[in-house]
Design a protein around this motif. Structure first.
Motif, mmCIF file in Angstrom:
data_model
loop_
_atom_site.group_PDB
_atom_site.id
_atom_site.type_symbol
_atom_site.label_atom_id
_atom_site.label_comp_id
_atom_site.label_asym_id
_atom_site.label_seq_id
_atom_site.Cartn_x
_atom_site.Cartn_y
_atom_site.Cartn_z
ATOM 1 N N THR A 97 0.817 -1.208 0.000
ATOM 2 C CA THR A 97 0.000 0.000 0.000
ATOM 3 C C THR A 97 0.856 1.265 0.000
ATOM 4 N N ASP A 98 0.233 2.370 -0.357
ATOM 5 C CA ASP A 98 0.913 3.672 -0.273
ATOM 6 C C ASP A 98 0.780 4.262 1.131
ATOM 7 N N LYS A 99 -0.219 3.783 1.904
ATOM 8 C CA LYS A 99 -0.415 4.300 3.262
ATOM 9 C C LYS A 99 -0.421 3.135 4.245
ATOM 10 N N PRO A 100 0.749 2.641 4.618
ATOM 11 C CA PRO A 100 0.794 1.412 5.412
ATOM 12 C C PRO A 100 0.389 1.579 6.873
ATOM 13 N N ARG A 101 -0.223 0.546 7.352
ATOM 14 C CA ARG A 101 -0.429 0.384 8.794
ATOM 15 C C ARG A 101 0.818 -0.315 9.329
ATOM 16 N N ASN A 102 1.175 -1.387 8.684
ATOM 17 C CA ASN A 102 2.398 -2.112 9.003
ATOM 18 C C ASN A 102 3.452 -1.680 7.969
ATOM 19 N N SER A 103 4.499 -1.031 8.426
ATOM 20 C CA SER A 103 5.457 -0.416 7.491
ATOM 21 C C SER A 103 6.110 -1.423 6.547
ATOM 22 N N SER A 104 6.080 -2.714 6.913
ATOM 23 C CA SER A 104 6.683 -3.687 5.998
ATOM 24 C C SER A 104 5.805 -3.913 4.761
ATOM 25 N N ASN A 105 4.629 -3.324 4.741
ATOM 26 C CA ASN A 105 3.745 -3.455 3.571
ATOM 27 C C ASN A 105 3.812 -2.254 2.631
ATOM 28 N N LYS A 113 3.125 3.671 -8.397
ATOM 29 C CA LYS A 113 2.587 4.186 -9.671
ATOM 30 C C LYS A 113 1.309 3.450 -10.044
ATOM 31 N N LEU A 114 1.319 2.155 -9.828
ATOM 32 C CA LEU A 114 0.146 1.346 -10.158
ATOM 33 C C LEU A 114 -1.048 1.732 -9.270
ATOM 34 N N ILE A 115 -0.778 1.945 -7.996
ATOM 35 C CA ILE A 115 -1.843 2.360 -7.067
ATOM 36 C C ILE A 115 -2.432 3.688 -7.546
ATOM 37 N N GLU A 116 -1.551 4.595 -7.945
ATOM 38 C CA GLU A 116 -1.993 5.909 -8.437
ATOM 39 C C GLU A 116 -2.877 5.740 -9.670
ATOM 40 N N GLY A 185 -4.885 -0.538 -1.512
ATOM 41 C CA GLY A 185 -3.572 -1.126 -1.801
ATOM 42 C C GLY A 185 -3.702 -2.183 -2.881
ATOM 43 N N LEU A 186 -2.727 -3.086 -2.921
ATOM 44 C CA LEU A 186 -2.720 -4.132 -3.938
ATOM 45 C C LEU A 186 -2.494 -5.490 -3.294
ATOM 46 N N ILE A 187 -3.077 -6.504 -3.885
ATOM 47 C CA ILE A 187 -2.638 -7.869 -3.587
ATOM 48 C C ILE A 187 -1.507 -8.136 -4.561
ATOM 49 N N SER A 188 -0.415 -8.627 -4.046
ATOM 50 C CA SER A 188 0.750 -8.865 -4.891
ATOM 51 C C SER A 188 1.083 -10.345 -4.857
ATOM 52 N N ILE A 189 1.246 -10.931 -6.035
ATOM 53 C CA ILE A 189 1.719 -12.321 -6.109
ATOM 54 C C ILE A 189 2.996 -12.327 -6.932
#
Ligand code: HEC
Length: 192
Positions: A97-105, A113-116, A185-189
């Protein structure tokens, strides 16, 4: 002696929690499966299954004892995603995500760019399609009413008890202030 046992158990707990929080690495044999070409249809299924599991777990936990209860265990939400889903399919499945709760995300530059792009598409009323890069498969994660109990506006959607718990567990939380139908955010695989 007691002290040592105490320190040891605190350490164990910390390890368990961080294991849940980080992306589970895959074993070499599993990586092999991941590098052979995976069809977009299968990836779509994995992402769909992950999303379903996420919503199912959250809904169940919230029903059991409210949103603040769902936050109780390190990160009840991320655990089934990164761990069981990754293990089940031998792929690295995570959320960024661009706005993380957990900074490792936190998303990388390409992901930001994709989120935007997805945000612009929502504003334009376009349908959001999955994206495949040379190394990853991505699907947008869009907020619904349920998400707002933990990611919505403070003092409006998030109850005080829940807010307190979030502040306690995630002192650097950036993941509030969302409304419905926004890109969270995104699900990333990882495919390669
Ligand atoms: C019960 C509270 C709760 C609800 C409801 C909730 N989340 Fe979360 N969300 C969290 C917590 C806690 C984390 C941090 C997890 C971690 O430590 O990895 C998180 C993290 C995330 C992340 C990973 C990026 C980050 O900020 O660390 C995404 C993406 C996300 N949530 C999307 C959603 C979506 C979409 C919904 C609705 C379908 C939703 N969440 C509903 C509590 C919640």
């Amino acid at each position: 002696m007691k002290k040592i046992i105490l320190i040891a158990s605190v350490f164990l707990l910390a390890v368990q929690c961080s294991e849940n929080q980080s992306e589970t690495s895959v074993s070499p044999t599993q990586t092999k499966t991941a590098t052979t070409e995976i069809s977009t249809d299968s990836l779509k299924n994995y992402a769909g299954e992950t999303k379903k599991l996420l919503v199912k777990n959250l809904t169940q936990k919230i029903e059991e004892g409210g949103a603040e209860n769902a936050l109780e265990f390190c990160n009840i939400e991320a655990m089934p995603l990164t761990k069981s889903m990754s293990e089940k399919h031998g792929l690295q499945i995570s959320r960024v995500t661009d706005k993380p709760r957990n900074s490792s995300n936190l998303a990388n530059d390409e992901e930001l760019k994709l989120i935007e792009k997805y945000k612009q598409q929502i504003l334009a009323g376009e349908t959001l399609a999955p994206t495949r890069t040379a190394t990853h498969y991505y699907e947008p994660l869009v907020t619904n009413a349920m998400c707002l109990q933990c990611h919505g506006e403070k003092g409006k959607n998030i109850q005080t008890k829940t807010l307190e718990k979030i502040a306690q567990l995630y002192p650097n939380d950036l993941a509030t202030g969302y409304k419905e139908n926004e890109v969270r955010g995104l699900i990333s695989i990882k495919t390669n």
